[in-house]
Write an enzyme that holds these catalytic residues in place. Sequence first.
Site, PDB file in Angstrom:
ATOM      1  N   GLU A 138       0.729  -1.288  -0.054  1.00  0.00           N
ATOM      2  CA  GLU A 138      -0.007   0.159  -0.418  1.00  0.00           C
ATOM      3  C   GLU A 138       1.262   0.919  -0.119  1.00  0.00           C
ATOM      4  OE1 GLU A 138      -3.312  -0.761   2.399  1.00  0.00           O
ATOM      5  OE2 GLU A 138      -3.001  -1.714   3.138  1.00  0.00           O
ATOM      6  N   SER A 157      -6.287  -2.490   1.733  1.00  0.00           N
ATOM      7  CA  SER A 157      -6.878  -2.078   0.591  1.00  0.00           C
ATOM      8  C   SER A 157      -7.071  -3.489  -0.563  1.00  0.00           C
ATOM      9  CB  SER A 157      -5.817  -1.520   0.475  1.00  0.00           C
ATOM     10  OG  SER A 157      -5.224  -0.075   0.498  1.00  0.00           O
ATOM     11  N   TYR A 186      -9.886   4.011  -4.613  1.00  0.00           N
ATOM     12  CA  TYR A 186      -8.483   5.184  -4.563  1.00  0.00           C
ATOM     13  C   TYR A 186      -8.484   5.667  -6.375  1.00  0.00           C
ATOM     14  CZ  TYR A 186      -6.999   2.889  -0.753  1.00  0.00           C
ATOM     15  OH  TYR A 186      -6.799   2.618   0.763  1.00  0.00           O
ATOM     16  N   ARG A 219     -11.954   2.986  11.401  1.00  0.00           N
ATOM     17  CA  ARG A 219     -13.138   3.187  10.437  1.00  0.00           C
ATOM     18  C   ARG A 219     -13.537   2.354  10.001  1.00  0.00           C
ATOM     19  NH1 ARG A 219     -11.665   3.977   5.131  1.00  0.00           N
ATOM     20  NH2 ARG A 219     -12.423   1.515   4.983  1.00  0.00           N
ATOM     21  N   ASP A 244     -16.268  -0.698   8.276  1.00  0.00           N
ATOM     22  CA  ASP A 244     -16.828  -0.830   7.707  1.00  0.00           C
ATOM     23  C   ASP A 244     -17.855  -2.020   7.651  1.00  0.00           C
ATOM     24  OD1 ASP A 244     -15.046   0.310   6.497  1.00  0.00           O
ATOM     25  OD2 ASP A 244     -14.085  -1.034   5.616  1.00  0.00           O
ATOM     26  N   GLU A 266     -14.637  -5.120   9.447  1.00  0.00           N
ATOM     27  CA  GLU A 266     -13.509  -5.228   9.453  1.00  0.00           C
ATOM     28  C   GLU A 266     -13.228  -4.191   9.932  1.00  0.00           C
ATOM     29  OE1 GLU A 266     -10.197  -4.309   6.787  1.00  0.00           O
ATOM     30  OE2 GLU A 266     -11.042  -5.192   5.443  1.00  0.00           O
ATOM     31  N   ASN A 321     -10.391  -0.591  10.195  1.00  0.00           N
ATOM     32  CA  ASN A 321      -9.162   0.024  10.119  1.00  0.00           C
ATOM     33  C   ASN A 321      -8.706   1.719  10.819  1.00  0.00           C
ATOM     34  OD1 ASN A 321      -9.586  -1.103   6.752  1.00  0.00           O
ATOM     35  ND2 ASN A 321     -11.744  -0.395   7.651  1.00  0.00           N
ATOM     36  N   GLY A 362      -7.541   5.889   4.941  1.00  0.00           N
ATOM     37  CA  GLY A 362      -6.784   6.660   3.932  1.00  0.00           C
ATOM     38  C   GLY A 362      -7.362   7.811   4.510  1.00  0.00           C
TER      39      GLY A 362
END
Length: 311
Positions: A19, A145, A214, A253, A255, A272, A274, A278
């Site tokens: 990443e 990612s 992205y 964050r 999801d 999950e 994070n 990002g």
Amino acid sequence: MTAPVAVHVAVLMGGLSSERPISLRSGAACAEALEGEGFRVTRVDVGRDVAEVLAALKPDVAFNALHGRFGEDGCIQGILETLHIPYTHSGVLASSLAMRKDVAKSVMAAAGVPVPKGRVLSRQEAAKAHALPPPYVLKPVSEGSSFGVFIVKEGRSHPPQELAAADWKHGDLMLAENFVDGRELTCAVMGDRALGVIEILPVSEEFYGFDAKYAKGGSKHVLPANLKQNIYQEVQQLALEAHRALGCRGVSRADFRYDDSPGGTGDLVVLEVNTQPGMTETSLVPEMAAHAGYSFGGLVRWMVEDASCDR
């Protein structure tokens, strides 16, 4: 009168994981915003000599803009603890827990957070025979990612053969999970506060994969998500509970998948958490923070002011 000395922030970016390109983008955006907020910023492209580099720099704070292995799994956090440099985001244990998806699921489930059912197996096993009855999802246990993620659809006769490739780069352990149909949702936590809920509508892919995350125009973000109020609040509450169960700090964050499809199960599950979300121009956390009244500069300032050791 002497002007006050600006707080010196080392923005850690780049790094050693797959990443790296995303981290460089996150780091550049954060460094520019921090300079706009009046901080003295040094951009650090992280290599294996990072401890030596940071010991020489002696920053007041390290802003962790790394993604993936080494930057998100407790390794860099341990170095920063050793050097006693206050840093952003989660600490050693929470970072390593959240990065290891199967262990994070066990911890969250024990705290009452709903997660998809699944099992861990080697990638060689996953390539030989179906890990679960299709449809199911296969993902590396310690990757970000959406690298190495497969959705194995109903009716598929064999599992993904890419898993057996000699040049596979995403680790030897895979997590197989039941596929949860429905909506892709996400919610950030900032300190002890859940921000708004976004529904993600991928445009360039069938799920929220690398390009959807992205590439500009790769996905549409609906904020606030068009949900019944009780479901919206439940997503926020579960994001907070997941954040706390893993011991996260600063910004994280979570999801989700929510199956409200016709004839669906009604399941709402956390996929999950994070710990290093990002921070690029297409990222979700800055969008949720803006909805809560924080400019991008205000968000990164808050993160620096929240930084500490012993996280």
